[in-house]
Design a protein around this motif. Structure first.
Motif, short mmCIF file in Angstrom:
data_model
loop_
_atom_site.label_atom_id
_atom_site.label_comp_id
_atom_site.label_asym_id
_atom_site.label_seq_id
_atom_site.Cartn_x
_atom_site.Cartn_y
_atom_site.Cartn_z
N GLU A 159 0.81 -1.22 0.00
CA GLU A 159 0.00 0.00 0.00
C GLU A 159 0.85 1.27 0.00
O GLU A 159 0.32 2.38 0.06
CB GLU A 159 -0.93 0.00 1.22
N SER A 160 2.17 1.12 -0.06
CA SER A 160 3.08 2.26 0.01
C SER A 160 3.75 2.52 -1.32
O SER A 160 3.86 1.62 -2.16
CB SER A 160 4.16 2.02 1.07
N GLN A 161 4.23 3.73 -1.49
CA GLN A 161 4.97 4.09 -2.69
C GLN A 161 6.34 4.61 -2.31
O GLN A 161 6.53 5.19 -1.24
CB GLN A 161 4.21 5.14 -3.49
N LEU A 162 7.28 4.41 -3.22
CA LEU A 162 8.63 4.94 -3.11
C LEU A 162 8.94 5.67 -4.41
O LEU A 162 8.55 5.22 -5.49
CB LEU A 162 9.67 3.83 -2.93
N MET A 163 9.67 6.78 -4.31
CA MET A 163 10.15 7.48 -5.50
C MET A 163 11.64 7.22 -5.63
O MET A 163 12.33 7.04 -4.62
CB MET A 163 9.89 8.98 -5.37
N PHE A 164 12.12 7.20 -6.86
CA PHE A 164 13.53 6.93 -7.15
C PHE A 164 14.06 7.92 -8.17
O PHE A 164 13.32 8.37 -9.05
CB PHE A 164 13.69 5.54 -7.80
N SER A 165 15.35 8.20 -8.09
CA SER A 165 16.06 8.88 -9.17
C SER A 165 17.54 8.64 -9.02
O SER A 165 18.01 8.23 -7.96
CB SER A 165 15.76 10.38 -9.20
N ASP A 166 18.26 8.88 -10.11
CA ASP A 166 19.72 8.92 -10.06
C ASP A 166 20.13 10.37 -9.94
O ASP A 166 19.43 11.26 -10.43
CB ASP A 166 20.31 8.36 -11.37
N SER A 167 21.27 10.61 -9.30
CA SER A 167 21.80 11.97 -9.37
C SER A 167 22.03 12.23 -10.85
O SER A 167 22.37 11.32 -11.61
CB SER A 167 23.10 12.10 -8.57
N ASP A 168 21.82 13.45 -11.30
CA ASP A 168 21.87 13.70 -12.74
C ASP A 168 23.25 13.51 -13.35
O ASP A 168 23.40 13.42 -14.55
CB ASP A 168 21.30 15.09 -13.10
N GLU A 169 24.27 13.39 -12.52
CA GLU A 169 25.61 13.14 -13.04
C GLU A 169 26.09 11.73 -12.72
O GLU A 169 27.20 11.36 -13.07
CB GLU A 169 26.58 14.18 -12.47
#
Length: 143
Positions: A64-74
């Motif tokens: 029932e939970s969400q996580l957000m993800f990203s890479d550092s842009d470099e």
């Protein structure tokens, strides 16, 4: 009033691997995933080929939970305290502005609250305790 707090995980170029790992380990389901190369081009910040495949933003559902993800842009190491941040999501730009203004008192603005191609009001601020927040307003931007 609808407000949602979501953990936001930032990786040094391994967000795609992490997402695949959580899909297997936690039965996570990818709701959205976009690379830097899939974003609208910005002539002020041209991308090199190595950046284009990095994850600019992803949303994953675990139970029932969400996580957000990203890479550092470099794709570089993440400064201590920035690997896990919190995204505050609202549907009201004025509420996002109120939260942004409150959190920046004694803190540091990382990215001014502004209209972006993905949000009518988005910004980043590190509060006086060192916690980094993304303020994200859902809805159509005017761009």
């Amino acid at each position: 009033m609808s407000v949602r707090l979501t953990p936001y995980l930032v990786f040094p170029g391994t967000a795609g691997e992490a997402i695949a790992f959580y899909e297997k380990a936690l039965d996570a389901q990818v709701l959205f995933k976009q690379s830097y190369g899939e974003m609208p081009a910005n002539p002020d910040y041209p991308l090199v080929d190595e950046q284009k495949g990095l994850i600019s933003h992803a949303m994953v559902q675990v139970g029932e939970s969400q996580l957000m993800f990203s890479d550092s842009d470099e794709g570089k190491p993440i400064p201590q305290g920035n690997q896990v941040t919190i995204c505050i999501t609202t549907k009201d730009a004025s509420l996002s502005k109120k939260y942004f203004e409150g959190l920046k008192e004694g803190g540091t603005v990382i990215l001014d609250l502004h209209e972006a191609f993905f949000s009518p009001a988005y910004g980043q601020v590190r509060d006086k305790y060192g916690v980094t927040f993304h303020l994200f307003t859902e809805g159509e931007s005017m761009n």
